[in-house]
Design a protein around this motif. Structure first.
Motif, PDB file in Angstrom:
ATOM      1  N   GLY A 295       0.822  -1.198   0.000  1.00 32.12           N
ATOM      2  CA  GLY A 295       0.000   0.000   0.000  1.00 32.12           C
ATOM      3  C   GLY A 295       0.859   1.252   0.000  1.00 32.12           C
ATOM      4  N   HIS A 296       2.001   1.184   0.676  1.00 36.97           N
ATOM      5  CA  HIS A 296       2.927   2.320   0.667  1.00 36.97           C
ATOM      6  C   HIS A 296       3.412   2.574  -0.767  1.00 36.97           C
ATOM      7  CE1 HIS A 296       6.075   4.550   3.349  1.00 36.97           C
ATOM      8  NE2 HIS A 296       5.871   5.218   2.209  1.00 36.97           N
ATOM      9  N   SER A 297       3.727   1.507  -1.494  1.00 37.30           N
ATOM     10  CA  SER A 297       4.145   1.662  -2.890  1.00 37.30           C
ATOM     11  C   SER A 297       3.011   2.201  -3.751  1.00 37.30           C
ATOM     12  CB  SER A 297       4.627   0.319  -3.448  1.00 37.30           C
ATOM     13  OG  SER A 297       5.901  -0.007  -2.934  1.00 37.30           O
ATOM     14  N   PHE A 298       1.811   1.690  -3.534  1.00 40.55           N
ATOM     15  CA  PHE A 298       0.658   2.174  -4.303  1.00 40.55           C
ATOM     16  C   PHE A 298       0.399   3.641  -3.979  1.00 40.55           C
ATOM     17  CE2 PHE A 298      -3.847   2.013  -5.777  1.00 40.55           C
ATOM     18  CZ  PHE A 298      -3.636   1.400  -7.004  1.00 40.55           C
ATOM     19  N   ASN A 299       0.654   4.023  -2.734  1.00 41.07           N
ATOM     20  CA  ASN A 299       0.481   5.427  -2.370  1.00 41.07           C
ATOM     21  C   ASN A 299       1.568   6.299  -2.994  1.00 41.07           C
ATOM     22  OD1 ASN A 299      -1.061   7.435  -0.959  1.00 41.07           O
ATOM     23  ND2 ASN A 299       0.654   7.629   0.470  1.00 41.07           N
ATOM     24  N   LEU A 300       2.764   5.765  -3.180  1.00 43.26           N
ATOM     25  CA  LEU A 300       3.788   6.519  -3.901  1.00 43.26           C
ATOM     26  C   LEU A 300       3.351   6.769  -5.343  1.00 43.26           C
ATOM     27  CD1 LEU A 300       7.168   4.973  -2.673  1.00 43.26           C
ATOM     28  CD2 LEU A 300       6.148   7.165  -2.028  1.00 43.26           C
ATOM     29  N   ALA A 301       2.686   5.784  -5.931  1.00 39.10           N
ATOM     30  CA  ALA A 301       2.114   6.002  -7.260  1.00 39.10           C
ATOM     31  C   ALA A 301       1.065   7.102  -7.203  1.00 39.10           C
ATOM     32  CB  ALA A 301       1.500   4.703  -7.781  1.00 39.10           C
ATOM     33  N   ASN A 302       0.264   7.074  -6.153  1.00 40.67           N
ATOM     34  CA  ASN A 302      -0.781   8.080  -5.975  1.00 40.67           C
ATOM     35  C   ASN A 302      -0.180   9.475  -5.801  1.00 40.67           C
ATOM     36  OD1 ASN A 302      -3.583   8.415  -5.928  1.00 40.67           O
ATOM     37  ND2 ASN A 302      -3.708   8.319  -3.705  1.00 40.67           N
ATOM     38  N   ILE A 303       0.869   9.575  -4.983  1.00 48.05           N
ATOM     39  CA  ILE A 303       1.553  10.848  -4.779  1.00 48.05           C
ATOM     40  C   ILE A 303       2.171  11.339  -6.089  1.00 48.05           C
ATOM     41  CG2 ILE A 303       3.560  11.913  -3.659  1.00 48.05           C
ATOM     42  CD1 ILE A 303       2.940  10.067  -1.231  1.00 48.05           C
ATOM     43  N   THR A 304       2.717  10.412  -6.862  1.00 46.24           N
ATOM     44  CA  THR A 304       3.314  10.769  -8.148  1.00 46.24           C
ATOM     45  C   THR A 304       2.272  11.350  -9.095  1.00 46.24           C
ATOM     46  OG1 THR A 304       4.994   9.039  -7.918  1.00 46.24           O
ATOM     47  CG2 THR A 304       4.586   9.878 -10.136  1.00 46.24           C
ATOM     48  N   VAL A 305       1.113  10.711  -9.163  1.00 47.68           N
ATOM     49  CA  VAL A 305       0.045  11.201 -10.035  1.00 47.68           C
ATOM     50  C   VAL A 305      -0.439  12.567  -9.565  1.00 47.68           C
ATOM     51  CG1 VAL A 305      -2.322  10.780 -10.821  1.00 47.68           C
ATOM     52  CG2 VAL A 305      -0.659   8.908 -10.782  1.00 47.68           C
ATOM     53  N   LYS A 306      -0.590  12.750  -8.261  1.00 48.49           N
ATOM     54  CA  LYS A 306      -1.016  14.044  -7.729  1.00 48.49           C
ATOM     55  C   LYS A 306       0.024  15.128  -8.003  1.00 48.49           C
ATOM     56  CE  LYS A 306      -3.756  12.016  -3.959  1.00 48.49           C
ATOM     57  NZ  LYS A 306      -3.860  11.819  -2.489  1.00 48.49           N
ATOM     58  N   THR A 307       1.293  14.743  -7.985  1.00 51.31           N
ATOM     59  CA  THR A 307       2.374  15.710  -8.203  1.00 51.31           C
ATOM     60  C   THR A 307       2.523  16.061  -9.680  1.00 51.31           C
ATOM     61  OG1 THR A 307       3.571  14.852  -6.269  1.00 51.31           O
ATOM     62  CG2 THR A 307       4.834  16.150  -7.858  1.00 51.31           C
ATOM     63  N   ALA A 308       2.551  15.033 -10.533  1.00 50.19           N
ATOM     64  CA  ALA A 308       2.795  15.247 -11.964  1.00 50.19           C
ATOM     65  C   ALA A 308       1.559  15.720 -12.710  1.00 50.19           C
ATOM     66  CB  ALA A 308       3.313  13.953 -12.596  1.00 50.19           C
ATOM     67  N   GLN A 309       0.365  15.389 -12.184  1.00 47.45           N
ATOM     68  CA  GLN A 309      -0.907  15.758 -12.809  1.00 47.45           C
ATOM     69  C   GLN A 309      -0.974  15.343 -14.281  1.00 47.45           C
ATOM     70  OE1 GLN A 309      -1.446  19.985 -12.015  1.00 47.45           O
ATOM     71  NE2 GLN A 309      -2.200  19.553  -9.958  1.00 47.45           N
ATOM     72  N   PRO A 310      -0.750  14.058 -14.557  1.00 47.27           N
ATOM     73  CA  PRO A 310      -0.904  13.591 -15.931  1.00 47.27           C
ATOM     74  C   PRO A 310      -2.372  13.482 -16.289  1.00 47.27           C
ATOM     75  CG  PRO A 310      -0.577  11.724 -14.511  1.00 47.27           C
ATOM     76  CD  PRO A 310      -0.466  12.958 -13.632  1.00 47.27           C
ATOM     77  N   GLY A 311      -2.664  13.166 -17.523  1.00 46.06           N
ATOM     78  CA  GLY A 311      -4.041  12.894 -17.897  1.00 46.06           C
ATOM     79  C   GLY A 311      -4.497  11.548 -17.368  1.00 46.06           C
ATOM     80  N   LEU A 312      -5.778  11.265 -17.552  1.00 40.71           N
ATOM     81  CA  LEU A 312      -6.361  10.035 -17.012  1.00 40.71           C
ATOM     82  C   LEU A 312      -5.715   8.794 -17.600  1.00 40.71           C
ATOM     83  CD1 LEU A 312      -8.431   8.659 -15.235  1.00 40.71           C
ATOM     84  CD2 LEU A 312     -10.144   8.986 -17.035  1.00 40.71           C
ATOM     85  N   ALA A 313      -5.334   8.837 -18.865  1.00 41.75           N
ATOM     86  CA  ALA A 313      -4.728   7.663 -19.489  1.00 41.75           C
ATOM     87  C   ALA A 313      -3.425   7.283 -18.804  1.00 41.75           C
ATOM     88  CB  ALA A 313      -4.495   7.924 -20.976  1.00 41.75           C
ATOM     89  N   LYS A 314      -2.550   8.236 -18.614  1.00 44.98           N
ATOM     90  CA  LYS A 314      -1.273   7.931 -17.980  1.00 44.98           C
ATOM     91  C   LYS A 314      -1.451   7.578 -16.510  1.00 44.98           C
ATOM     92  CE  LYS A 314       3.505   9.531 -17.580  1.00 44.98           C
ATOM     93  NZ  LYS A 314       4.485  10.570 -17.950  1.00 44.98           N
ATOM     94  N   ALA A 315      -2.405   8.195 -15.853  1.00 45.31           N
ATOM     95  CA  ALA A 315      -2.672   7.858 -14.454  1.00 45.31           C
ATOM     96  C   ALA A 315      -3.114   6.405 -14.325  1.00 45.31           C
ATOM     97  CB  ALA A 315      -3.739   8.785 -13.888  1.00 45.31           C
ATOM     98  N   ALA A 316      -4.039   5.981 -15.184  1.00 43.54           N
ATOM     99  CA  ALA A 316      -4.507   4.594 -15.140  1.00 43.54           C
ATOM    100  C   ALA A 316      -3.363   3.633 -15.407  1.00 43.54           C
ATOM    101  CB  ALA A 316      -5.630   4.398 -16.154  1.00 43.54           C
ATOM    102  N   GLU A 317      -2.509   3.969 -16.358  1.00 43.98           N
ATOM    103  CA  GLU A 317      -1.355   3.115 -16.640  1.00 43.98           C
ATOM    104  C   GLU A 317      -0.398   3.080 -15.453  1.00 43.98           C
ATOM    105  OE1 GLU A 317       2.366   2.746 -19.802  1.00 43.98           O
ATOM    106  OE2 GLU A 317       0.586   3.920 -20.362  1.00 43.98           O
TER     107      GLU A 317
END
Length: 463
Positions: A295-317
């Motif tokens: 979950g910590h790793s999945f949250n790092l992915a979450n933090i990355t998406v919140k930081t980088a603000q990619p579009g939905l496609a890249k976020a889902a990937e």
């Protein structure tokens, strides 16, 4: 930028393809090439990642709030949730390719209807709600209702400007994909793994150097957690074919490499700095109190998406890659753990160096070699680096707000990193500082994790 303010812009035109029957259905035969779909209209990557972030937050919340959760079962859940996020939206992306036919045993999933309009946010929303409740069917009624509530909130934000047929079609499609993925998941070896996490019939080899369940560890049950998890099906075929790393040969000779590895843990634990104590606890991720190490790793992915603000496609990937990486990492790591059954530092140190020694952090209920933290953190760092680059600054706020650990005099402060690999190295190092892993456990885990993540990256994500 919210989901609600973009409702009209987010409607995607239908997917145009020939030779398909009407309705959401399973793909008929392999001769239908999913790459032939030609989505038209607004590209998925122009849509914000809000809905993906909210569902990632919910998955982490449910993981934390479900009693008796384990890192093994949680890693599996994140893998399927991330994949479902990707597959419920993939046909809205001009450039993306479905993972059907690339993952172990995933031969078909439902296709969208030809010539019809879909709202991909609604598809993702319905798919996540369905799958999260199935994977955590054993969680509380309150948690289940929280999932339903989020689904309805997102739905209400979107339906005003979406015609009823499109709403129904999009949600049915998302659920059909999630249902198919859940049915496929049931054959992977970890289905309902929460029912018998500590099997009583598992026998340890009992040879010198064998791990022994601790009487003073993280859990009261002196048995092994999911000793057969290493037999589970990996997401990526290449990961299941990886040769295992091998530990240093057992020896009680003070001049041996084996002795030196365990003595180093003992020596370090006697002189931890305050910062080292903070590192040890930051990455501890006790499953009884947190969203577990995966979950910590999945949250790092979450933090990355919140930081980088990619579009939905890249976020889902992003969530798909990280989810499948941690899931495969735990399978490969557990295969290694329950092949070699290497003892933890507490056993060796008490028998050969100091009988009164206790590690800084209580020992988890499974063998030491190799490190699960190192393996899954390295896999995560490898896929995130491929997506966002070698130099990506992020602040890990995973445990901000937790109460101070008064026993160890440690508070939880956000940690700053300049790259994803820095997070992996610190995660691995934290287990050495905690007194529960040798450096060979960590080094092997980091090396194997790199390979696991690289195999995830090598899937054909683009057309």
């Amino acid at each position: 930028m919210t989901i609600h303010t973009h409702k009209k812009a987010f409607l995607l035109a239908g997917l145009i393809a020939t030779g398909l029957l009407a309705g959401c259905r399973q793909s008929p035969e392999p001769e239908i090439d999913p790459t032939a779909f030609k989505p038209e209209g607004i590209a998925l990557n122009t849509l914000p990642a809000d809905v993906a972030i909210r569902w990632a937050d919910m998955a982490l919340r449910i993981t934390t709030r479900t009693p008796g959760n384990s890192p093994t079962y949680a890693s599996r859940a994140f893998g399927y949730l991330g994949l479902t996020m990707y597959e419920t939206t993939v046909f809205g992306n001009h450039d993306a390719r479905t993972l059907v036919g690339q993952l172990n045993g995933l031969k078909r999933l439902p296709y969208p209807q030809s010539g019809k309009t879909y709202d991909w946010v609604l598809s993702l929303n319905a798919g996540q709600a369905y799958l999260l409740k199935q994977l955590y069917e054993h969680t509380s009624v309150f948690n289940q209702r929280s999932v339903d509530s989020l689904e309805q909130v997102v739905r209400r934000e979107r339906i005003d400007d979406v015609d009823a047929e499109t709403v129904t079609r999009s949600e049915e499609y998302g659920r059909s994909v999630a249902r198919a993925i859940y049915e496929w998941s049931a054959s992977d070896g970890g289905h309902q793994g929460y029912i018998n996490s500590f099997p009583m019939d598992y026998k340890l080899p009992g040879v010198p150097g064998t791990w022994l369940p601790p009487s003073d560890g993280q859990v009261a049950i002196p048995r092994a957690l999911h000793p057969h998890w290493g037999r589970n099906r990996t997401f990526v075929p290449a990961n299941s074919r990886m040769p295992m790393a091998r530990p240093v040969a057992y020896s009680t000779n003070p001049q041996s490499a084996y002795y030196a590895l365990y003595k180093a843990v003992y020596d370090k634990n006697k002189q931890l700095t305050q910062e080292e104590k903070e590192i040890a606890l930051w990455w501890a991720d006790d499953p009884s109190e947190t969203f577990t190490p995966p979950g910590h790793s999945f949250n790092l992915a979450n933090i990355t998406v919140k930081t980088a603000q990619p579009g939905l496609a890249k976020a889902a990937e992003t969530y798909a890659r990280v989810g499948m990486s941690v899931a495969d990492a735990f399978i490969i790591c557990w295969k290694c753990k329950f092949t070699f059954h290497n003892e933890r530092p507490s056993t060796f140190v008490r028998a050969n160096i100091d009988p009164r020694w206790f590690p800084f952090w209580p020992e988890p209920p499974f063998p030491g070699f190799s490190s699960g933290h190192a393996t899954q953190s390295a896999a995560t760092a490898t896929v995130l680096t491929d997506l966002y680059g070698l130099r990506f600054a992020l602040t890990d706020s995973s445990h901000v707000g937790r109460h101070e650990d008064l026993v160890r005099n440690v508070s939880y402060k956000p940690r700053r990193f300049n790259s994803f690999w820095e997070t992996a190295e610190e995660s691995a190092w934290s287990r050495f500082l905690g007194g529960i892993h040798t450096q060979q456990d960590n080094e092997a885990g980091l090396s194997e994790g790199r390979k696991i993540g690289a195999n995830i990256n090598q899937l054909v994500w683009k057309k």
